[in-house]
Scaffold this motif. Structure first.
Motif, mmCIF file in Angstrom:
data_model
loop_
_atom_site.group_PDB
_atom_site.id
_atom_site.type_symbol
_atom_site.label_atom_id
_atom_site.label_comp_id
_atom_site.label_asym_id
_atom_site.label_seq_id
_atom_site.Cartn_x
_atom_site.Cartn_y
_atom_site.Cartn_z
ATOM 1 N N PHE A 269 0.848 -1.191 0.000
ATOM 2 C CA PHE A 269 0.000 0.000 0.000
ATOM 3 C C PHE A 269 0.881 1.236 0.000
ATOM 4 N N MET A 270 0.463 2.230 -0.783
ATOM 5 C CA MET A 270 1.313 3.400 -0.999
ATOM 6 C C MET A 270 0.457 4.593 -1.363
ATOM 7 N N LYS A 271 1.112 5.728 -1.471
ATOM 8 C CA LYS A 271 0.450 6.942 -1.925
ATOM 9 C C LYS A 271 0.939 7.266 -3.328
ATOM 10 N N PRO A 276 -8.249 12.890 -7.754
ATOM 11 C CA PRO A 276 -8.436 12.040 -6.576
ATOM 12 C C PRO A 276 -7.731 10.699 -6.749
ATOM 13 N N GLY A 277 -7.623 9.932 -5.658
ATOM 14 C CA GLY A 277 -7.088 8.583 -5.763
ATOM 15 C C GLY A 277 -5.707 8.387 -5.194
ATOM 16 N N MET A 278 -5.322 9.164 -4.186
ATOM 17 C CA MET A 278 -3.958 9.061 -3.667
ATOM 18 C C MET A 278 -3.649 7.708 -3.018
ATOM 19 N N SER A 300 -12.892 8.649 -6.574
ATOM 20 C CA SER A 300 -11.512 8.164 -6.507
ATOM 21 C C SER A 300 -11.401 6.763 -7.100
ATOM 22 N N ALA A 301 -12.372 5.911 -6.772
ATOM 23 C CA ALA A 301 -12.350 4.541 -7.291
ATOM 24 C C ALA A 301 -12.490 4.526 -8.802
ATOM 25 N N MET A 302 -13.418 5.321 -9.337
ATOM 26 C CA MET A 302 -13.667 5.298 -10.776
ATOM 27 C C MET A 302 -12.515 5.924 -11.554
ATOM 28 N N VAL A 303 -11.983 7.044 -11.065
ATOM 29 C CA VAL A 303 -10.842 7.665 -11.741
ATOM 30 C C VAL A 303 -9.633 6.737 -11.690
ATOM 31 N N SER A 304 -9.393 6.118 -10.553
ATOM 32 C CA SER A 304 -8.273 5.176 -10.440
ATOM 33 C C SER A 304 -8.437 4.012 -11.403
ATOM 34 N N PHE A 305 -9.656 3.527 -11.538
ATOM 35 C CA PHE A 305 -9.898 2.454 -12.511
ATOM 36 C C PHE A 305 -9.526 2.915 -13.916
ATOM 37 N N GLU A 306 -9.959 4.110 -14.297
ATOM 38 C CA GLU A 306 -9.674 4.623 -15.636
ATOM 39 C C GLU A 306 -8.174 4.792 -15.867
ATOM 40 N N VAL A 307 -7.478 5.304 -14.873
ATOM 41 C CA VAL A 307 -6.067 5.629 -15.041
ATOM 42 C C VAL A 307 -5.184 4.388 -14.982
ATOM 43 N N LYS A 341 0.846 17.069 -7.758
ATOM 44 C CA LYS A 341 -0.072 15.959 -7.995
ATOM 45 C C LYS A 341 -0.700 16.099 -9.380
ATOM 46 N N ARG A 342 -0.898 14.967 -10.036
ATOM 47 C CA ARG A 342 -1.627 14.973 -11.300
ATOM 48 C C ARG A 342 -3.113 14.902 -10.967
ATOM 49 N N GLN A 343 -3.849 15.866 -11.461
ATOM 50 C CA GLN A 343 -5.275 15.925 -11.124
ATOM 51 C C GLN A 343 -6.124 15.520 -12.320
ATOM 52 N N TYR A 344 -7.221 14.839 -12.021
ATOM 53 C CA TYR A 344 -8.201 14.439 -13.036
ATOM 54 C C TYR A 344 -9.551 15.030 -12.627
ATOM 55 N N ARG A 345 -10.052 15.932 -13.452
ATOM 56 C CA ARG A 345 -11.319 16.601 -13.153
ATOM 57 C C ARG A 345 -12.401 16.139 -14.106
ATOM 58 N N ARG A 346 -13.580 15.878 -13.558
ATOM 59 C CA ARG A 346 -14.717 15.480 -14.385
ATOM 60 C C ARG A 346 -15.183 16.671 -15.208
ATOM 61 N N ALA A 347 -15.605 16.395 -16.443
ATOM 62 C CA ALA A 347 -15.980 17.504 -17.323
ATOM 63 C C ALA A 347 -16.875 17.006 -18.435
ATOM 64 N N ARG A 348 -17.418 17.972 -19.172
ATOM 65 C CA ARG A 348 -18.264 17.680 -20.327
ATOM 66 C C ARG A 348 -17.608 18.265 -21.560
#
Length: 398
Positions: A269-271, A276-278, A300-307, A341-348
């Motif tokens: 386990f790590m950071k 989100p998703g640290m 965090s879970a969904m973004v981590s899955f995508e990345v 930190k690399r950020q992932y923001r939800r958008a349209r």
């Protein structure tokens, strides 16, 4: 850990799945494991592109509405007729779309340019040599590569495979993913909520994401917050699982059952330097299946899955295209991001204007904003401010 390093770590955990031979009809969405070459040409023979009459072009030269040419019709040639009688000079064979062009004929006159006669026909138009004839091999030549290894098979590609006579295709078996839902606070949708309880959504969401990525998902919901019970649930699943995917229980709290159960059993386990998703966890459970433990907050879970998880699953399943399509877009409002930190923001994303509008804030609990998005804005670690009107990279998730 930088995002790119953790992406590599997850990719290395998932090895290519075995190749199996499946009926063509069962291969939709799977990745082809070897090039497919054509054993026959397409079309396999010269055939008519129209309902009409097979003729010799010299016999109808000069035919017109005012001066039709009258020809006897000794044969009917429907599609699928095996015998193909030659066309004699000064005659016409009535022919249907897809039927073999008879020896001696070099053109087809559409029925609309005739009187539609059965025993004899009045042809009211001339026809150049080759008119309305599909030539053998015009689409695919014998020995040509029809589909390449790594192709994600679509309905049209399955169609061309069948058209060249393929019964089975070598494809990669989809990865088998066990999705675990843990947490004593979770309740099944439809049940009444008690104070402090929430409806379970991560397991359903991640299982759906696994299927959308082309893998098989088995969802085990409401695994108890007990280390021994956690191991007992996993034991019968290990031989039939390529990846164990969990969400929640990976932070520094006092009741982190996933972290407690997997630490010392091959999972670290790590950071990761992202938002989100640290908090993340990954490894191999007791030397067996791969494990990826995602954060519990739904975004965090969904973004981590995508990345991390989706591209690794796609690669393990043999797909050449593993990542989402990335587009450049003009952002419609200012965004700020944390340093380092690399950020992932939800958008349209609007493809008509190539603009992108953020949805919701950076909070990892704002699931409705994720549901209303069709992309993620990727903000590099070195960027803290993106002014309105700037060009950004977006991952198209829908």
């Amino acid at each position: 850990m930088p995002v790119v390093d953790y992406q590599r770590r997850i990719a290395d955990l998932l090895v290519p799945t075995p190749v199996e031979s499946l009926p063509v009809a069962d291969c939709l969405g799977l990745a082809l494991a070897a090039d497919l070459t054509a054993p026959i040409p397409l079309p396999p023979f010269d055939n008519s592109a129209m309902d009409g009459y097979a003729v010799r072009s010299v016999d109808v030269a000069g035919a017109s509405e005012q001066s039709p040419v009258l020809l006897p019709v000794p044969e009917d040639l429907p599609a699928g007729r095996v015998q193909n009688p030659p066309l004699q000079p000064g005659t016409a064979h009535r022919i249907m779309t897809g039927a073999q062009v008879p020896p001696g004929a070099d053109a087809v006159v559409p029925v609309e340019r005739t009187d539609g006669g059965v025993s004899e026909v009045r042809v009211r138009a001339s026809a150049a040599p080759g008119a309305h004839i599909r030539r053998a091999g015009e689409d695919v030549r014998t020995g040509a590569t029809v589909l390449t290894r790594g192709t994600s098979l679509t309905p049209a590609q399955l169609g061309v495979a069948a058209a060249v006579g393929t019964e089975k295709l070598p494809v990669h078996r989809p990865p088998r993913v066990l999705v675990l839902s843990t947490g004593s606070e979770l309740v099944a949708p439809g049940e009444p909520l008690q104070p402090g309880q929430i409806y379970e959504s991560n397991g359903l969401m991640l299982a759906a994401a696994v299927r959308e990525a082309g893998a098989h998902a088995r969802l085990l919901r409401f695994v108890p917050d007990d280390v021994n019970a956690f191991h007992a649930v996993l034991a019968p699943e290990l031989d039939s699982t390529d990846l164990i995917l969990t969400s929640g229980g990976v932070s520094a709290g006092a009741y982190e059952v996933v972290k407690d159960a997997l630490t010392g059993n091959g999972v670290d386990f790590m950071k990761v330097a992202m938002q989100p998703g640290m908090p993340q966890g990954s490894g191999r459970y007791r030397g067996g299946p791969a494990v990826v433990s995602l954060p519990g907050n739904p975004v965090s879970a969904m973004v981590s899955f995508e990345v991390f998880v989706r591209p690794a699953l796609r690669a393990a399943a043999g797909h050449l295209r593993t990542r989402r399509e990335i587009r450049s877009a003009t952002i419609t409002e200012e965004l700020r991001a944390p340093a380092g930190k690399r950020q992932y923001r939800r958008a349209r994303f609007d493809p008509a204007t190539t603009t992108v509008t953020p949805r919701g804030g950076p909070g990892s609990h704002l699931l409705s904003a994720m549901a209303g998005s069709n992309c993620l804005i990727e903000i590099p670690e070195s960027t803290q401010l993106i002014p309105e009107g700037s060009t950004v990279d977006v991952w198209l998730t829908d």
